[in-house]
Design an enzyme around this catalytic site. Structure first.
Site, PDB file in Angstrom:
ATOM      1  N   SER A  95       0.864  -1.179   0.000  1.00  0.00           N
ATOM      2  CA  SER A  95       0.000   0.000   0.000  1.00  0.00           C
ATOM      3  C   SER A  95       0.898   1.225   0.000  1.00  0.00           C
ATOM      4  O   SER A  95       2.082   1.148   0.381  1.00  0.00           O
ATOM      5  CB  SER A  95      -0.880   0.001   1.253  1.00  0.00           C
ATOM      6  OG  SER A  95      -1.468   1.263   1.485  1.00  0.00           O
ATOM      7  N   TYR A 108      -1.425  -0.483  10.367  1.00  0.00           N
ATOM      8  CA  TYR A 108      -1.456  -0.666   8.918  1.00  0.00           C
ATOM      9  C   TYR A 108      -0.182  -0.123   8.276  1.00  0.00           C
ATOM     10  O   TYR A 108       0.414  -0.767   7.406  1.00  0.00           O
ATOM     11  CB  TYR A 108      -2.684   0.031   8.336  1.00  0.00           C
ATOM     12  CG  TYR A 108      -3.047  -0.428   6.946  1.00  0.00           C
ATOM     13  CD1 TYR A 108      -3.612  -1.683   6.737  1.00  0.00           C
ATOM     14  CD2 TYR A 108      -2.838   0.386   5.839  1.00  0.00           C
ATOM     15  CE1 TYR A 108      -3.947  -2.112   5.458  1.00  0.00           C
ATOM     16  CE2 TYR A 108      -3.173  -0.026   4.564  1.00  0.00           C
ATOM     17  CZ  TYR A 108      -3.726  -1.280   4.375  1.00  0.00           C
ATOM     18  OH  TYR A 108      -4.059  -1.702   3.103  1.00  0.00           O
TER      19      TYR A 108
END
Length: 259
Positions: A131, A144
């Site tokens: 990501s 995350y």
């Protein structure tokens, strides 16, 4: 990658980016084994298999399948994962453990199973979906950010370690795009979850658009794949003007803390 059909295994192919990647590879003429924890999500695919990436037994079964049916594998796409996060004093340790167990150790389990096969073949490509959060670290997303940064580091390590065996590794770092990834988010930091859902829903990017960019980059042999303008701009800002980057990130943090 050669012009001949590739044998491709994709995790998390039941929906979202995984499904879009399966479509893109199949459209190109490749053989695709679509896998997902929920077998109903991939049941319509010509080749499909139930695969929970946290299960070593499922990974072993996937390797046995590709060896028996195809005689090997050309591309392993580690796409499956979950969204999550939360401010440091809100998200609990169990949330951190869960996101690392799925997003990092699930990927490591797959590499542990398939790297020996790739080394034996002396060929193959690994595509790890990370990501933008692996490079750019907004407030409220500690778990995350950390797990995706780990995926970036793991991918670079794999690329160096496996190069002499003819095996390459790419890491994918998109910004927010429209997907169902947020459907199952159940973290303690509900304010952060609302922000993330808004960003996903409001993105102009589709999973299909990201998949097309990823496939083109894999064909070129790119090791770091940043498939959209928003992600490229954010990474460039951090690299080129750290003071401005920090100011932007801290304004975003203040907005989150005010919710």
């Amino acid at each position: 990658m050669s012009g001949t059909p590739q044998r491709v295994l994709i995790t998390g192919a039941g929906s979202g980016l995984g499904a879009a990647l399966a479509d893109a590879f199949e459209t190109r003429g490749d053989l695709v084994l679509a896998t997902d924890r929920d077998p109903a999500g991939v049941a319509s695919r010509a080749q499909h298999l139930a695969l929970d990436i946290t299960s070593g037994g499922d990974w072993a079964a996937a390797r046995a399948w590709v060896e028996q049916e195809w005689g090997g594998l050309d591309v392993l796409v580690n796409n499956a994962g979950i969204a999550g996060g939360g401010r440091l004093d809100v998200a609990g340790v169990e949330e951190w453990r869960r996101i690392f167990e799925i997003n990092l150790f699930g990927m490591v389990s797959g590499l542990s199973e398939f790297v020996p096969l790739f080394k034996q073949q002396r060929s193959g490509r690994i595509v790890n979906v990370a990501s933008l959060a692996g490079f750019v670290h907004p407030a409220g997303m500690g778990a995350y950010n950390a797990v995706k940064a780990a995926v970036v580091a793991l991918s670079e390590t794999a690329g160096h370690e496996l190069a002499e065996y003819g095996v390459a590794c790419s890491v994918v770092a998109p910004s927010y795009f429209r997907t169902n990834l947020m459907d199952d988010v159940a973290g303690a930091d509900t304010a952060l979850t609302e922000v993330m859902r808004s960003l996903v829903a409001g993105s102009p990017l589709s999973a299909e658009a990201i998949a097309r960019e990823v496939l083109s980059a894999v064909e070129r042999g790119d090791e770091v794949i940043v498939p959209d303008d928003a992600a490229r701009s954010a990474i460039a800002l951090k690299a080129g003007d750290r003071d401005r980057y920090d100011a932007v990130m801290r304004r975003q943090a203040a907005k989150l803390n005010a919710r």
